[in-house]
Enzyme design. Structure first.
Site, PDB file in Angstrom:
ATOM      1  N   HIS A 196     -41.687 -73.986 -44.530  1.00  0.00           N
ATOM      2  CA  HIS A 196     -42.157 -73.035 -43.515  1.00  0.00           C
ATOM      3  C   HIS A 196     -41.511 -71.657 -43.696  1.00  0.00           C
ATOM      4  O   HIS A 196     -41.918 -70.683 -43.052  1.00  0.00           O
ATOM      5  CB  HIS A 196     -41.854 -73.581 -42.124  1.00  0.00           C
ATOM      6  CG  HIS A 196     -42.925 -73.294 -41.116  1.00  0.00           C
ATOM      7  ND1 HIS A 196     -43.562 -72.058 -41.036  1.00  0.00           N
ATOM      8  CD2 HIS A 196     -43.488 -74.062 -40.160  1.00  0.00           C
ATOM      9  CE1 HIS A 196     -44.440 -72.098 -40.056  1.00  0.00           C
ATOM     10  NE2 HIS A 196     -44.436 -73.304 -39.516  1.00  0.00           N
ATOM     11  N   ASP A 234     -46.777 -70.170 -43.542  1.00  0.00           N
ATOM     12  CA  ASP A 234     -46.970 -70.657 -42.181  1.00  0.00           C
ATOM     13  C   ASP A 234     -47.827 -71.926 -42.201  1.00  0.00           C
ATOM     14  O   ASP A 234     -48.376 -72.316 -43.236  1.00  0.00           O
ATOM     15  CB  ASP A 234     -47.630 -69.579 -41.323  1.00  0.00           C
ATOM     16  CG  ASP A 234     -46.720 -68.381 -41.126  1.00  0.00           C
ATOM     17  OD1 ASP A 234     -45.489 -68.593 -41.035  1.00  0.00           O
ATOM     18  OD2 ASP A 234     -47.229 -67.246 -41.090  1.00  0.00           O
TER      19      ASP A 234
END
Length: 449
Positions: free
Chosen positions: A422, A426
């Site tokens: 992450h 995203d």
């Protein structure tokens, strides 16, 4: 002139290696280019070739020990040459000419002509040196009976046994005392004529324990597997992976009935070729390469200077080994046809199991596939292979009821799991990649668009 044998550096991240096995012993003749010893790192175990021809004059780092890259492991001398013994350390431009002798610990009086003198190097076979470490025997106190006075395993064992001369104890008690480091002179024997038994040693180790009238069967002990070698390196890498990336896993269940049909058609088409193989993993690997080209952020690595988007897919294939896991990769997998890719995947996986990979084949990967379908697992959360952004977990294909065109039918269902960093991307881009990959597997015709 004497030639140093040094610990090689395979890849930018290698800092040390473990000498697993010497293929030659001290005094053996060696030829330049022939395998001399085996090295184990966190990524690979491979043999290292001799850098020069001559005689293996001295082994500095014995089997089982770890040394830093560029450290001197051994000395190869020209026939008839007798260089000074080396204490090891970092490699220098030339072989050592006046290496300081290693200081030997204080030892008991021994004949000057047999064991090594104080401050001298004890000439010993690698196996004998290892046994001496296990038994706590000072090699400088041992007289060698091997070729040219070299200390053998028998010499070390005899020296260890001599420490128990005059002790009235059973052989089993002596062996047990040696392993436990017990001084038998402090143990009172209860056997015939005061003979020390294993029970006497156990009683001395735990004097408060009540001794039953009749010896009870020994309680089962834990089996301890040392956390070293490949197992420790894998553990360190997995822990480092979790600490260096913000890992998130997402799942999707797919109806892969059409992919199953595609594989059946390909096998039927090539049924006259007994060597032909086509697995679901081959088809999934091909689809992954197609999906990565459409979602380049998933084919990236996070490095010190930023996120690197790679022009080609170096597809990593996780391969389970008896002592761990290795991830070789197929370079430029995105440029290959399905048939070419299945051949390359089988090649690297096969050589990974046999130990025939080179360093280039286990480094530089951009995305990894981990398939556990053969273990009967539906889904799992794979751990990233740093510095890659994503790793795909593949579960088993199982037939079960599913809704198709408004009706309940028996379909071939499979679960994919995607773990991604992450920090690099995203959730939406990663999930979009997974969904498009799933669409390709549900409708293989989309792979050619």
């Amino acid at each position: 002139m004497a030639q140093q044998v040094i610990m090689p550096k395979w890849g930018l991240t290698m800092t040390e290696g473990k000498v697993v096995r010497w293929l030659k012993g001290e005094g053996d003749s060696v030829e330049a280019g022939e395998p001399l010893f085996e090295v184990e790192t966190d990524k690979i175990t491979n043999s290292v070739e001799a850098p020069a021809s001559g005689v293996l004059f001295q082994i500095i780092v014995p089997e089982g020990e770890t040394a830093e890259v560029k450290a001197v492991l051994a000395i190869i001398a020209a026939p008839g040459e007798t260089p000074e013994k080396s204490a090891g350390g970092a490699a220098s431009a030339e072989a050592p000419s006046e290496a300081p002798a290693a200081a030997a610990p204080e030892k008991k009086e021994t004949p000057a002509s047999a064991p090594a003198g104080e401050g001298e190097f004890a000439r010993a076979m690698p196996a004998a040196r290892k046994l001496a470490e296990e038994l706590g025997v000072d090699l400088c106190t041992v007289a060698g009976t091997g070729p040219r006075g070299a200390i053998t395993m028998k010499d070390v064992q005899s020296a260890a046994d001599a420490a128990f001369d005059g002790i009235n104890a059973s052989p089993k008690a002596i062996e047990f005392a040696r392993k436990k480091g017990i001084d038998l002179s402090l143990v009172t024997g209860s056997g015939e004529d005061g003979r020390i038994t294993k029970a006497d040693i156990l009683k001395a180790m735990n004097p408060a324990a009540e001794q039953p009238a009749q010896a009870a069967p020994a309680e089962a002990q834990d089996t301890i597997l040392p956390m070293d070698g490949v197992r420790k390196l894998i553990a360190d890498n997995m822990h480092a992976s979790l600490n260096s990336a913000a890992q998130l896993s997402v799942f999707v269940e797919l109806d892969v009935t059409e992919m199953v049909r595609l594989r059946a058609d390909l096998l039927a088409r090539n049924k006259r070729n007994p060597e032909y193989r086509m697995s679901y993993n081959d088809i999934i690997s091909y689809a992954v390469c197609r999906a990565l080209k459409r979602h380049p952020i998933m084919n990236s690595t996070l490095q010190e200077d930023g996120i690197h988007l790679h022009p080609h897919v170096n597809l990593g294939i996780a391969v389970s080994l008896p002592n761990g896991l290795i991830v070789p990769n197929v370079k430029k997998a995105d440029t290959m046809t399905l048939e070419e890719l299945r051949t390359e995947v089988r090649d690297v996986a096969g050589r990974a199991r046999k130990g025939g990979l080179n360093m280039d084949e286990i480094s530089g990967g951009t995305f990894t596939i981990s398939n556990v379908s053969m273990l009967g697992v539906d889904g799992f959360t794979p751990i990233l292979n740093p510095p890659e952004t994503g790793i795909l977990g593949i579960g088993r294909i199982i037939e079960k009821p599913a809704v198709k065109d408004g009706e309940i039918k028996i379909r071939s269902m499979m679960t994919l799991s995607l773990t991604f960093n992450h920090m690099t991307t995203d959730g939406a881009p990663a999930m979009t990649f997974l969904r498009e990959l799933g669409d390709m597997l549900e409708n293989p015709g989309l792979m050619i668009m």
